[in-house]
Design a protein around this motif. Structure first.
Motif, PDB file in Angstrom:
ATOM      1  N   UNK A  73       0.786  -1.200   0.081  1.00  0.00           N
ATOM      2  CA  UNK A  73       0.120  -0.175   0.033  1.00  0.00           C
ATOM      3  C   UNK A  73       0.932   1.265   0.176  1.00  0.00           C
ATOM      4  N   UNK A  74       0.263   2.258  -0.651  1.00  0.00           N
ATOM      5  CA  UNK A  74       0.756   3.616  -0.461  1.00  0.00           C
ATOM      6  C   UNK A  74       0.735   4.196   1.035  1.00  0.00           C
ATOM      7  N   UNK A  75       1.907   4.524   1.519  1.00  0.00           N
ATOM      8  CA  UNK A  75       1.725   4.968   3.055  1.00  0.00           C
ATOM      9  C   UNK A  75       2.143   6.573   3.079  1.00  0.00           C
ATOM     10  N   UNK A  76       2.555   7.131   2.114  1.00  0.00           N
ATOM     11  CA  UNK A  76       2.843   8.584   2.322  1.00  0.00           C
ATOM     12  C   UNK A  76       2.887   9.242   1.010  1.00  0.00           C
ATOM     13  N   UNK A  77       2.328  10.482   0.805  1.00  0.00           N
ATOM     14  CA  UNK A  77       2.540  11.199  -0.147  1.00  0.00           C
ATOM     15  C   UNK A  77       2.834  12.846   0.102  1.00  0.00           C
ATOM     16  N   UNK A  78       3.942  13.427  -0.221  1.00  0.00           N
ATOM     17  CA  UNK A  78       3.987  14.805   0.315  1.00  0.00           C
ATOM     18  C   UNK A  78       4.373  15.769  -1.082  1.00  0.00           C
ATOM     19  N   UNK A  98      10.403  21.158  -6.797  1.00  0.00           N
ATOM     20  CA  UNK A  98      10.469  20.480  -8.191  1.00  0.00           C
ATOM     21  C   UNK A  98      10.091  19.011  -7.953  1.00  0.00           C
ATOM     22  N   UNK A  99       9.702  18.768  -6.767  1.00  0.00           N
ATOM     23  CA  UNK A  99       9.723  17.398  -6.337  1.00  0.00           C
ATOM     24  C   UNK A  99       8.367  17.116  -5.656  1.00  0.00           C
ATOM     25  N   UNK A 100       7.674  15.690  -5.881  1.00  0.00           N
ATOM     26  CA  UNK A 100       6.876  15.158  -4.978  1.00  0.00           C
ATOM     27  C   UNK A 100       7.552  13.874  -4.590  1.00  0.00           C
ATOM     28  N   UNK A 101       7.209  13.324  -3.287  1.00  0.00           N
ATOM     29  CA  UNK A 101       7.752  12.319  -2.728  1.00  0.00           C
ATOM     30  C   UNK A 101       6.427  11.592  -2.338  1.00  0.00           C
ATOM     31  N   UNK A 102       6.941  10.063  -2.854  1.00  0.00           N
ATOM     32  CA  UNK A 102       5.929   9.091  -2.593  1.00  0.00           C
ATOM     33  C   UNK A 102       6.479   7.827  -1.969  1.00  0.00           C
ATOM     34  N   UNK A 103       5.928   7.228  -0.942  1.00  0.00           N
ATOM     35  CA  UNK A 103       6.319   6.126  -0.131  1.00  0.00           C
ATOM     36  C   UNK A 103       5.349   4.837  -0.137  1.00  0.00           C
ATOM     37  N   UNK A 104       5.975   3.637  -0.453  1.00  0.00           N
ATOM     38  CA  UNK A 104       5.031   2.483  -0.647  1.00  0.00           C
ATOM     39  C   UNK A 104       5.751   1.416   0.389  1.00  0.00           C
TER      40      UNK A 104
END
Length: 150
Positions: A90-95, A100-106
């Motif tokens: 599952x996706x656990x984080x979206x910042x 210039x950046x988007x951060x995604x964590x799974x």
């Protein structure tokens, strides 16, 4: 004026609309991080060569390539950096909010393989218990592991 713009928008349809949207909107890189755990609950951490001295330990992380699903980015980056096979969860984080950046964590699960590091990017790869994380670790990654990320 609004009616004219709406009419022109309907006329240009399809690829031309996408081109206009591309030119008119911001562009971002997407950094994708994997919180990879094995069947013992340990987490995979890497000591990254390019990261700041004293803060080189962190989770497997990389940038998504155009057209790539973000879960696939985790699978690809872990394979490239460690030789290990993983399956994303599952996706656990979206910042967002960075310039210039988007951060995604799974979340990700270890599937198989033996650690063989990419010596250009990665100095070391090891499994750690969440209660024995190393010093010199990215604080945001520590928060992701412990489930305290904002």
């Amino acid at each position: 004026m609004h009616k004219l713009i709406a009419r022109l928008w309907r006329i240009i349809r399809g690829p031309m609309q996408w081109r206009v949207l591309w030119l008119a909107h911001a562009k971002f890189m997407v950094g994708v991080t994997g919180i990879v755990r094995d069947d013992q609950g340990r987490v995979l951490l890497l000591r990254h060569r390019m990261w700041p001295e004293g803060r080189q330990w962190g989770l497997p992380t990389g940038y998504a390539v155009k057209g790539e699903e973000f879960g696939a980015t985790v699978v690809r980056e872990v394979k490239e950096e460690t030789g290990l096979d993983v399956k994303t969860g599952r996706l656990v984080n979206l910042n967002s909010g960075y310039k210039l950046r988007v951060e995604v964590a799974y979340e990700a699960s270890f599937v198989g393989g033996e650690i063989t590091t990419d010596s250009f990017e990665i100095l070391e790869a090891r499994w750690f218990s969440p209660d024995e994380l190393p010093n010199g670790m990215q604080e945001s990654h520590r928060d992701l592991i412990l489930g305290t990320a904002a």
